[in-house]
Design a protein around this motif. Sequence first.
Motif, PDB file in Angstrom:
ATOM      1  N   VAL A  80       0.833  -1.198   0.000  1.00 40.52           N
ATOM      2  CA  VAL A  80       0.000   0.000   0.000  1.00 40.52           C
ATOM      3  C   VAL A  80       0.870   1.251   0.000  1.00 40.52           C
ATOM      4  CG1 VAL A  80      -1.732   1.320   1.288  1.00 40.52           C
ATOM      5  CG2 VAL A  80      -1.926  -1.167   1.135  1.00 40.52           C
ATOM      6  N   ALA A  81       1.915   1.250   0.819  1.00 37.37           N
ATOM      7  CA  ALA A  81       2.808   2.409   0.886  1.00 37.37           C
ATOM      8  C   ALA A  81       3.480   2.668  -0.453  1.00 37.37           C
ATOM      9  CB  ALA A  81       3.855   2.206   1.983  1.00 37.37           C
ATOM     10  N   ASP A  82       3.932   1.613  -1.121  1.00 39.91           N
ATOM     11  CA  ASP A  82       4.575   1.786  -2.425  1.00 39.91           C
ATOM     12  C   ASP A  82       3.583   2.325  -3.458  1.00 39.91           C
ATOM     13  OD1 ASP A  82       7.231   1.103  -1.951  1.00 39.91           O
ATOM     14  OD2 ASP A  82       6.865  -1.039  -2.238  1.00 39.91           O
ATOM     15  N   MET A  83       2.366   1.821  -3.443  1.00 36.76           N
ATOM     16  CA  MET A  83       1.355   2.276  -4.395  1.00 36.76           C
ATOM     17  C   MET A  83       1.083   3.769  -4.227  1.00 36.76           C
ATOM     18  SD  MET A  83      -2.168   3.094  -4.510  1.00 36.76           S
ATOM     19  CE  MET A  83      -2.988   2.170  -3.219  1.00 36.76           C
ATOM     20  N   LEU A  84       0.996   4.225  -2.992  1.00 37.09           N
ATOM     21  CA  LEU A  84       0.730   5.640  -2.744  1.00 37.09           C
ATOM     22  C   LEU A  84       1.952   6.498  -3.045  1.00 37.09           C
ATOM     23  CD1 LEU A  84      -1.326   5.257   0.543  1.00 37.09           C
ATOM     24  CD2 LEU A  84      -2.191   5.731  -1.756  1.00 37.09           C
ATOM     25  N   ALA A  85       3.129   6.016  -2.697  1.00 36.09           N
ATOM     26  CA  ALA A  85       4.350   6.766  -2.989  1.00 36.09           C
ATOM     27  C   ALA A  85       4.539   6.951  -4.491  1.00 36.09           C
ATOM     28  CB  ALA A  85       5.560   6.063  -2.384  1.00 36.09           C
ATOM     29  N   ASP A  86       4.050   6.000  -5.282  1.00 38.30           N
ATOM     30  CA  ASP A  86       4.182   6.098  -6.742  1.00 38.30           C
ATOM     31  C   ASP A  86       3.447   7.307  -7.320  1.00 38.30           C
ATOM     32  OD1 ASP A  86       5.793   3.868  -6.880  1.00 38.30           O
ATOM     33  OD2 ASP A  86       4.185   2.497  -7.463  1.00 38.30           O
ATOM     34  N   TYR A  87       2.482   7.841  -6.590  1.00 39.96           N
ATOM     35  CA  TYR A  87       1.788   9.041  -7.067  1.00 39.96           C
ATOM     36  C   TYR A  87       2.757  10.208  -7.241  1.00 39.96           C
ATOM     37  CZ  TYR A  87      -3.128   7.536  -6.620  1.00 39.96           C
ATOM     38  OH  TYR A  87      -4.345   6.924  -6.792  1.00 39.96           O
ATOM     39  N   GLY A  88       3.860  10.198  -6.511  1.00 41.97           N
ATOM     40  CA  GLY A  88       4.797  11.312  -6.588  1.00 41.97           C
ATOM     41  C   GLY A  88       5.369  11.526  -7.973  1.00 41.97           C
ATOM     42  N   ASP A  89       5.532  10.453  -8.724  1.00 42.34           N
ATOM     43  CA  ASP A  89       6.150  10.581 -10.041  1.00 42.34           C
ATOM     44  C   ASP A  89       5.173  11.087 -11.097  1.00 42.34           C
ATOM     45  OD1 ASP A  89       8.515  10.390 -11.573  1.00 42.34           O
ATOM     46  OD2 ASP A  89       7.808   8.523 -12.474  1.00 42.34           O
ATOM     47  N   SER A  90       3.887  11.144 -10.732  1.00 42.07           N
ATOM     48  CA  SER A  90       2.891  11.702 -11.658  1.00 42.07           C
ATOM     49  C   SER A  90       1.916  12.589 -10.889  1.00 42.07           C
ATOM     50  CB  SER A  90       2.136  10.572 -12.373  1.00 42.07           C
ATOM     51  OG  SER A  90       1.532   9.705 -11.442  1.00 42.07           O
ATOM     52  N   ASP A  91       2.466  13.334  -9.944  1.00 39.29           N
ATOM     53  CA  ASP A  91       1.646  14.127  -9.033  1.00 39.29           C
ATOM     54  C   ASP A  91       0.815  15.163  -9.780  1.00 39.29           C
ATOM     55  OD1 ASP A  91       1.007  16.261  -6.902  1.00 39.29           O
ATOM     56  OD2 ASP A  91       1.970  14.699  -5.723  1.00 39.29           O
ATOM     57  N   LEU A  92      -0.464  15.260  -9.404  1.00 40.33           N
ATOM     58  CA  LEU A  92      -1.367  16.237 -10.017  1.00 40.33           C
ATOM     59  C   LEU A  92      -0.756  17.627 -10.074  1.00 40.33           C
ATOM     60  CD1 LEU A  92      -4.330  17.192 -10.839  1.00 40.33           C
ATOM     61  CD2 LEU A  92      -4.632  17.634  -8.387  1.00 40.33           C
ATOM     62  N   LEU A  93      -0.062  18.034  -9.012  1.00 46.05           N
ATOM     63  CA  LEU A  93       0.441  19.403  -8.910  1.00 46.05           C
ATOM     64  C   LEU A  93       1.521  19.723  -9.933  1.00 46.05           C
ATOM     65  CD1 LEU A  93       0.733  19.796  -5.024  1.00 46.05           C
ATOM     66  CD2 LEU A  93      -1.283  19.980  -6.509  1.00 46.05           C
ATOM     67  N   CYS A  94       2.055  18.695 -10.562  1.00 41.61           N
ATOM     68  CA  CYS A  94       3.177  18.906 -11.486  1.00 41.61           C
ATOM     69  C   CYS A  94       2.748  19.014 -12.940  1.00 41.61           C
ATOM     70  CB  CYS A  94       4.194  17.777 -11.333  1.00 41.61           C
ATOM     71  SG  CYS A  94       4.972  17.752  -9.711  1.00 41.61           S
ATOM     72  N   TYR A  95       1.490  18.725 -13.233  1.00 45.82           N
ATOM     73  CA  TYR A  95       1.051  18.721 -14.628  1.00 45.82           C
ATOM     74  C   TYR A  95       0.158  19.924 -14.882  1.00 45.82           C
ATOM     75  CZ  TYR A  95       3.489  14.439 -15.204  1.00 45.82           C
ATOM     76  OH  TYR A  95       4.514  13.525 -15.282  1.00 45.82           O
ATOM     77  N   ARG A  96       0.731  20.914 -15.581  1.00 44.19           N
ATOM     78  CA  ARG A  96       0.111  22.217 -15.739  1.00 44.19           C
ATOM     79  C   ARG A  96      -0.452  22.426 -17.142  1.00 44.19           C
ATOM     80  NH1 ARG A  96       2.363  25.312 -11.477  1.00 44.19           N
ATOM     81  NH2 ARG A  96       2.953  23.795  -9.862  1.00 44.19           N
ATOM     82  N   ALA A  97      -1.480  23.238 -17.188  1.00 41.86           N
ATOM     83  CA  ALA A  97      -2.054  23.635 -18.476  1.00 41.86           C
ATOM     84  C   ALA A  97      -1.111  24.604 -19.189  1.00 41.86           C
ATOM     85  CB  ALA A  97      -3.404  24.294 -18.252  1.00 41.86           C
ATOM     86  N   GLU A  98      -1.115  24.573 -20.504  1.00 36.55           N
ATOM     87  CA  GLU A  98      -0.358  25.535 -21.302  1.00 36.55           C
ATOM     88  C   GLU A  98      -1.153  26.816 -21.527  1.00 36.55           C
ATOM     89  OE1 GLU A  98       2.032  23.739 -24.597  1.00 36.55           O
ATOM     90  OE2 GLU A  98       0.792  21.982 -24.151  1.00 36.55           O
ATOM     91  N   ALA A  99      -2.478  26.702 -21.456  1.00 33.33           N
ATOM     92  CA  ALA A  99      -3.387  27.830 -21.664  1.00 33.33           C
ATOM     93  C   ALA A  99      -4.763  27.362 -21.174  1.00 33.33           C
ATOM     94  CB  ALA A  99      -3.440  28.227 -23.142  1.00 33.33           C
ATOM     95  N   PRO A 100      -5.669  28.298 -20.924  1.00 35.70           N
ATOM     96  CA  PRO A 100      -5.554  29.765 -20.988  1.00 35.70           C
ATOM     97  C   PRO A 100      -4.776  30.329 -19.796  1.00 35.70           C
ATOM     98  CG  PRO A 100      -7.704  29.136 -20.182  1.00 35.70           C
ATOM     99  CD  PRO A 100      -7.029  27.860 -20.561  1.00 35.70           C
TER     100      PRO A 100
END
Length: 237
Positions: A86-106
């Motif tokens: 369970v810990a590994d599954m949750l830690a894996d979110y770090g490599d695709s964290d929501l906060l890191c994927y940004r819109a280009e626009a608007p």
Amino acid sequence: MSEWAAKRFWTAAEAVAQGAGHSVELDGRAVKTPSKAPLVVPSRAMAEAVAAEWRAQGERIDPMSMPVTRGANAAIDRVRVQHAEVADMLADYGDSDLLCYRAEAPAELVSRQAAAWDPLLDWAGDTFGARLSPRTGIMHEAQDPEALARLRREVHALDAFDLTAFHDLVSLSGSLVIGLAAERGAHDPEALWAASRIDETWQEELWGADEEAADVAAKKRGAFLDAVRFLALARAE
């Protein structure tokens, strides 16, 4: 009790001391988890909350109205026996964290994301020495391995009850960093939930709210806040 029953069969539900922890008795009989393990929780406050959920039941039992009981069952029956997975599954979110994927626009959406998400990434960098890097677009780009390793250690350090709450904080928000911020009490839970919904809120403002989607979002918000409460109960003195 070994499993959910359809009808109420008890009169009194009371929290009782049980070794180093606390349990709940229904008319003097100890509650058990669905897997028939003793339901022993880490704090008196959590046991009182579980007992209150049982007392609040009507003629028929509604498990969905018992989030603390369900969380305790999950911690004992599932998370405790597969903690590392369970810990590994949750830690894996770090490599695709929501906060890191940004819109280009608007530009306004880009600004909203930066205003809400950059401080959280900064907080993780200051707190754990693990500053994840944002990028634009939806294509995956790997994060710094050392930063991910430091965040992974924090997740593995959580005990079974903490990790149970943490599971919902991360999976519902889509962000390891938001989950850690909620777990550490570093930010207001409502603000953290709102930060996880920036993209959805933007779409609602553009196109209007969909009733079914709004209902799902409300249930997820409730579950996120239930997880915050469960964590506080687990750590109560």
